[in-house]
Scaffold this motif. Structure first.
Motif, PDB file in Angstrom:
ATOM      1  N   TYR A  59       0.659  -1.155  -0.006  1.00  0.00           N
ATOM      2  CA  TYR A  59       0.012   0.221  -0.067  1.00  0.00           C
ATOM      3  C   TYR A  59       0.987   1.115   0.033  1.00  0.00           C
ATOM      4  N   GLN A  60       2.115   1.234   0.232  1.00  0.00           N
ATOM      5  CA  GLN A  60       3.013   2.415   0.607  1.00  0.00           C
ATOM      6  C   GLN A  60       4.455   2.095   0.241  1.00  0.00           C
ATOM      7  N   SER A  61       5.251   3.080  -0.369  1.00  0.00           N
ATOM      8  CA  SER A  61       6.411   2.900  -0.666  1.00  0.00           C
ATOM      9  C   SER A  61       7.080   4.292   0.247  1.00  0.00           C
ATOM     10  N   THR A  62       8.046   3.922   1.142  1.00  0.00           N
ATOM     11  CA  THR A  62       8.812   5.102   1.822  1.00  0.00           C
ATOM     12  C   THR A  62      10.240   4.997   1.958  1.00  0.00           C
ATOM     13  N   SER A  63      10.751   6.051   2.299  1.00  0.00           N
ATOM     14  CA  SER A  63      12.159   6.133   2.703  1.00  0.00           C
ATOM     15  C   SER A  63      12.511   7.447   3.433  1.00  0.00           C
ATOM     16  N   LEU A  64      13.550   7.260   4.581  1.00  0.00           N
ATOM     17  CA  LEU A  64      13.707   8.171   5.495  1.00  0.00           C
ATOM     18  C   LEU A  64      15.213   8.691   5.292  1.00  0.00           C
ATOM     19  N   GLN A  65      15.535  10.053   5.223  1.00  0.00           N
ATOM     20  CA  GLN A  65      16.807  10.478   4.920  1.00  0.00           C
ATOM     21  C   GLN A  65      17.049  11.388   5.939  1.00  0.00           C
ATOM     22  N   VAL A  66      18.166  11.159   6.660  1.00  0.00           N
ATOM     23  CA  VAL A  66      18.578  12.465   7.539  1.00  0.00           C
ATOM     24  C   VAL A  66      19.494  13.281   7.043  1.00  0.00           C
ATOM     25  N   LEU A  67      18.785  14.611   7.280  1.00  0.00           N
ATOM     26  CA  LEU A  67      19.326  15.766   6.605  1.00  0.00           C
ATOM     27  C   LEU A  67      20.387  16.318   7.428  1.00  0.00           C
ATOM     28  N   SER A  68      20.288  16.248   8.597  1.00  0.00           N
ATOM     29  CA  SER A  68      21.457  16.959   9.695  1.00  0.00           C
ATOM     30  C   SER A  68      22.734  15.876   9.697  1.00  0.00           C
ATOM     31  N   ASP A  69      23.742  16.392  10.382  1.00  0.00           N
ATOM     32  CA  ASP A  69      24.890  15.682  10.070  1.00  0.00           C
ATOM     33  C   ASP A  69      25.295  14.634  11.355  1.00  0.00           C
ATOM     34  N   GLN A  70      24.478  14.406  12.167  1.00  0.00           N
ATOM     35  CA  GLN A  70      24.687  13.712  13.228  1.00  0.00           C
ATOM     36  C   GLN A  70      24.622  11.940  12.763  1.00  0.00           C
ATOM     37  N   GLY A  71      25.507  11.323  13.527  1.00  0.00           N
ATOM     38  CA  GLY A  71      25.566   9.917  13.401  1.00  0.00           C
ATOM     39  C   GLY A  71      24.428   9.179  13.988  1.00  0.00           C
ATOM     40  N   TYR A  72      24.158   8.039  13.355  1.00  0.00           N
ATOM     41  CA  TYR A  72      23.156   7.306  13.821  1.00  0.00           C
ATOM     42  C   TYR A  72      23.577   5.573  13.693  1.00  0.00           C
ATOM     43  N   SER A  73      22.645   4.880  14.264  1.00  0.00           N
ATOM     44  CA  SER A  73      22.763   3.497  14.082  1.00  0.00           C
ATOM     45  C   SER A  73      21.282   2.951  13.592  1.00  0.00           C
ATOM     46  N   LYS A  74      21.364   1.816  12.873  1.00  0.00           N
ATOM     47  CA  LYS A  74      20.159   1.367  12.519  1.00  0.00           C
ATOM     48  C   LYS A  74      19.845  -0.113  12.909  1.00  0.00           C
ATOM     49  N   HIS A  75      18.558  -0.292  13.562  1.00  0.00           N
ATOM     50  CA  HIS A  75      18.193  -1.607  14.111  1.00  0.00           C
ATOM     51  C   HIS A  75      16.844  -1.960  13.460  1.00  0.00           C
ATOM     52  N   GLU A  76      16.778  -3.449  13.394  1.00  0.00           N
ATOM     53  CA  GLU A  76      15.632  -4.130  12.997  1.00  0.00           C
ATOM     54  C   GLU A  76      15.352  -5.106  14.061  1.00  0.00           C
ATOM     55  N   ASP A  77      13.907  -4.849  14.299  1.00  0.00           N
ATOM     56  CA  ASP A  77      13.596  -6.104  15.283  1.00  0.00           C
ATOM     57  C   ASP A  77      12.138  -5.958  15.650  1.00  0.00           C
ATOM     58  N   TYR A  78      11.484  -7.114  15.780  1.00  0.00           N
ATOM     59  CA  TYR A  78       9.903  -7.260  16.187  1.00  0.00           C
ATOM     60  C   TYR A  78       8.983  -6.421  15.360  1.00  0.00           C
ATOM     61  N   ASN A  79       9.277  -6.495  14.259  1.00  0.00           N
ATOM     62  CA  ASN A  79       8.488  -6.063  12.731  1.00  0.00           C
ATOM     63  C   ASN A  79       8.581  -4.510  12.891  1.00  0.00           C
ATOM     64  N   ARG A  80       9.799  -4.233  13.400  1.00  0.00           N
ATOM     65  CA  ARG A  80      10.030  -2.687  13.500  1.00  0.00           C
ATOM     66  C   ARG A  80      11.612  -2.455  13.092  1.00  0.00           C
ATOM     67  N   THR A  81      11.693  -1.254  12.097  1.00  0.00           N
ATOM     68  CA  THR A  81      12.992  -0.709  11.759  1.00  0.00           C
ATOM     69  C   THR A  81      13.299   0.554  12.413  1.00  0.00           C
ATOM     70  N   TRP A  82      14.124   1.101  13.046  1.00  0.00           N
ATOM     71  CA  TRP A  82      14.410   2.194  13.702  1.00  0.00           C
ATOM     72  C   TRP A  82      15.816   2.701  13.689  1.00  0.00           C
ATOM     73  N   ILE A  83      15.994   4.138  13.765  1.00  0.00           N
ATOM     74  CA  ILE A  83      17.433   4.745  13.803  1.00  0.00           C
ATOM     75  C   ILE A  83      17.588   5.364  15.385  1.00  0.00           C
ATOM     76  N   THR A  84      18.716   5.064  15.767  1.00  0.00           N
ATOM     77  CA  THR A  84      19.052   5.599  17.027  1.00  0.00           C
ATOM     78  C   THR A  84      20.048   6.639  17.019  1.00  0.00           C
ATOM     79  N   PHE A  85      20.086   7.791  17.436  1.00  0.00           N
ATOM     80  CA  PHE A  85      20.768   8.902  17.727  1.00  0.00           C
ATOM     81  C   PHE A  85      21.415   9.255  19.038  1.00  0.00           C
TER      82      PHE A  85
END
Length: 370
Positions: free
Chosen positions: A75-101
């Protein structure tokens, strides 16, 4: 001459019967129960928006900011782009994807959400729905229990068992039971943000007592009622485009067993709560929403999703301040989408088809002068 007319009619109906047997499309029309009410809306929505998150905290803080990335699915196609210059890490678990600053001092984070979403009306009706014994056991094991948010019970099926039985009455198929719950909430509750002092949603029972709630609280209420009578339901979280901007939103996900198989669909109480009851929010997906996370029935995972910021602060600290800028939105062509709540009885629909076919045959025979 009379025999000739009968022969014409017999031949026409024979060709029609053969065509229906050989053509899946025509046979599908014959077996369907089309709606007699439609809603106009864009077939799709695309574009992007910018999300700013400002965090004020003292130097030497040890904070984690968690940002969930919306799904890409049918039903949807999405992307998330970090425009600021902070570093982050990416995680995937329990049907969820997230990034951590990692946040150690005051900072501002800029995110760009790009998306393409489409509208859909789910193929369900009271005429093709079965009872809940046809719902797979794995869904019942996952989505019939209680759920807690930060240790507080928010989804509580047992509290609503007798209440929901009275609401659904003698309805026996899942479509009618779910529609009865939808109608009850839409007619008896109003939309209002009533969060606690900790900025958390009230429980389903508190919402029931108050008669008001926001999107999350009304979803907790519906899910509790549905689960109380054995129907798996859950909360889906994401974003909604409204009045030219985007806001965080929540709605219900659930299932209806049909003769064609299990149909997963959505129910959005806020579409009509406290106003009309046309079934606009019942198993109709508009293109104005982006799905971010589907509750999996696990209370710890629900709490983790709600944990935007965690860790230790130093000095002056203020809750994060967010700002959304809807930079670009493109509407697809407007189309008419059927409302499942107004499906026509298949028997009546077949009578209409036969009547129309008979009139056509009669007209052809008269034109031939037979």
């Amino acid at each position: 001459m009379k025999k000739v007319k009968i022969a014409y009619a017999y031949t026409a109906f024979s060709f029609l019967a053969i065509a229906m047997v050989l053509s899946p499309n025509i046979a599908g029309i014959w077996d369907s129960s089309p709606s007699y009410m439609y809603i106009p809306m864009p077939s799709s929505l695309s574009g992007y928006f910018i999300r700013y998150i400002n965090i004020t905290t003292g130097q030497g803080s040890n904070l984690k900011l968690n940002i969930t990335i919306p799904y890409s699915n049918e039903y949807q196609s999405t992307s998330l782009q970090v425009l600021s210059d902070q570093g982050y890490s990416k995680h995937e678990d329990y049907n969820r994807t997230w990034i951590t600053f990692q946040i150690s001092s005051s900072t501002s984070i800029e995110l760009k959400y790009s998306f393409s979403s489409k509208a859909f009306s789910y193929p369900v009706s009271r005429y093709n729905s079965l009872n809940n014994s046809y719902i797979p056991s794995y869904l019942k094991e996952k989505y019939l229990g209680d759920e807690y948010l930060f240790g507080n019970e928010v989804i509580m099926p047992e509290m609503f068992k007798e209440i929901t039985k009275k609401i659904v009455g003698n309805n026996t198929n899942v479509f009618d039971e779910e529609k009865a719950i939808y109608d009850y909430i839409v007619k008896n509750f109003k939309y209002k943000i009533t969060y606690t002092l900790n900025n958390l949603p009230n429980s389903a029972w508190k919402t029931y007592q108050m008669g008001v709630g926001d999107c999350v609280e009304l979803s907790f209420l519906y899910v509790s009622m549905a689960r109380s009578i054995g129907i798996p339901a859950w909360v889906e979280f994401g974003w909604l485009y409204t009045t030219q901007t985007w806001a965080e939103h929540a709605w219900v996900g659930t299932v209806i067993p049909t003769r064609e198989g299990i149909v997963r669909g959505i129910i959005d109480l806020t579409e009509e709560v406290g106003t009309s009851d046309l079934g606009i929010g019942f198993f109709v997906r508009d293109p104005f929403r982006l799905l971010e996370w589907v509750d999996d029935g696990n209370s710890s995972h629900l709490t983790n999703y709600y944990t935007l910021l965690s860790g230790e602060t130093r000095g002056n600290f203020y809750a994060p301040v967010e700002k959304i800028i809807p930079s670009s939105v493109n509407f697809g062509q407007y189309s008419l989408f059927p409302l499942p709540s107004y499906s026509l009885d298949p028997f009546i629909f077949r009578l209409i088809i036969v009547a129309v076919a008979s009139l056509i045959i009669y007209y052809v025979v008269r034109r031939k002068g037979l």
